[in-house]
Design a protein around this motif. Structure first.
Motif, PDB file in Angstrom:
ATOM      1  N   ASP A  89     -20.137  44.833  72.825  1.00  0.00           N
ATOM      2  CA  ASP A  89     -21.498  44.537  72.342  1.00  0.00           C
ATOM      3  C   ASP A  89     -22.165  43.391  73.106  1.00  0.00           C
ATOM      4  N   GLY A  90     -21.611  43.007  74.262  1.00  0.00           N
ATOM      5  CA  GLY A  90     -22.278  42.047  75.135  1.00  0.00           C
ATOM      6  C   GLY A  90     -22.033  40.585  74.847  1.00  0.00           C
ATOM      7  N   ILE A  91     -20.943  40.275  74.180  1.00  0.00           N
ATOM      8  CA  ILE A  91     -20.591  38.876  73.953  1.00  0.00           C
ATOM      9  C   ILE A  91     -19.565  38.466  75.015  1.00  0.00           C
ATOM     10  N   TYR A  93     -16.856  35.866  76.064  1.00  0.00           N
ATOM     11  CA  TYR A  93     -15.952  34.859  75.508  1.00  0.00           C
ATOM     12  C   TYR A  93     -15.349  34.063  76.653  1.00  0.00           C
ATOM     13  N   ASP A 112     -24.087  35.002  74.280  1.00  0.00           N
ATOM     14  CA  ASP A 112     -24.786  36.285  74.336  1.00  0.00           C
ATOM     15  C   ASP A 112     -25.066  36.559  75.809  1.00  0.00           C
ATOM     16  N   SER A 113     -24.497  37.620  76.365  1.00  0.00           N
ATOM     17  CA  SER A 113     -24.631  37.878  77.802  1.00  0.00           C
ATOM     18  C   SER A 113     -26.036  38.330  78.193  1.00  0.00           C
ATOM     19  N   ARG A 114     -26.816  38.798  77.250  1.00  0.00           N
ATOM     20  CA  ARG A 114     -28.179  39.236  77.572  1.00  0.00           C
ATOM     21  C   ARG A 114     -29.151  38.054  77.591  1.00  0.00           C
ATOM     22  N   GLY A 115     -29.119  37.268  76.542  1.00  0.00           N
ATOM     23  CA  GLY A 115     -30.020  36.113  76.437  1.00  0.00           C
ATOM     24  C   GLY A 115     -29.461  34.842  77.041  1.00  0.00           C
ATOM     25  N   THR A 117     -27.348  32.732  75.836  1.00  0.00           N
ATOM     26  CA  THR A 117     -27.345  31.641  74.868  1.00  0.00           C
ATOM     27  C   THR A 117     -25.963  31.491  74.243  1.00  0.00           C
ATOM     28  N   LYS A 118     -25.591  30.244  73.984  1.00  0.00           N
ATOM     29  CA  LYS A 118     -24.322  29.962  73.316  1.00  0.00           C
ATOM     30  C   LYS A 118     -24.446  30.364  71.854  1.00  0.00           C
ATOM     31  N   GLN A 119     -23.477  31.118  71.366  1.00  0.00           N
ATOM     32  CA  GLN A 119     -23.467  31.556  69.974  1.00  0.00           C
ATOM     33  C   GLN A 119     -22.650  30.622  69.090  1.00  0.00           C
TER      34      GLN A 119
END
Length: 123
Positions: A89-91, A93, A112-115, A117-119
């Motif tokens: 799902d594009g995370i 790690y 988040d690999s699309r945006g 941004t650090k989750q």
């Protein structure tokens, strides 16, 4: 080392020179070299063929878009990013050997690999 989603390209980290090599899997020709951070160590590829390179010496992950062959962004990490994995799902790690504020423990951070941004970060 990692392969593109269509298996046409191979991506290899050159730790000694701080480069990502892009190789045509059919012809074995080097198509490009991209200057990334210090001591690139791991390479993973997202579902959209974005390439992520963990740089142990610069505490970062370089982001390279397929076809551009330049660093589009740098994700800041804790100390010594030594492992990476990409979820379906594009995370992204990233495992670091030590936290920025304490060497007694490492960290796991999700981006988040699309945006880009650090989750979250787990210690």
């Amino acid at each position: 080392m990692a392969a593109s989603r269509d298996d046409q390209l191979l991506y290899a980290a050159d730790t000694d020179n701080g480069l990502l090599g892009v190789v045509d899997a059919q012809t074995q020709q080097v198509l490009a070299t991209v200057k990334v951070g210090d001591q690139p160590w791991r390479v993973v590829v997202a579902g959209d063929d974005t390439v992520f390179v963990a740089n142990r010496g610069s505490r970062s992950v370089s982001v390279i878009r397929r076809g551009d062959w330049t660093v589009a962004a740098e994700l800041a990490t804790d100390v010594d990013p030594v492992g990476m994995a990409m979820s379906a799902d594009g995370i992204l790690y990233v495992v670091c050997a030590a936290a920025s504020d304490a060497a007694e423990y490492g960290t796991l951070t999700a981006f988040d690999s699309r945006g880009l941004t650090k989750q979250w970060t787990m210690r």
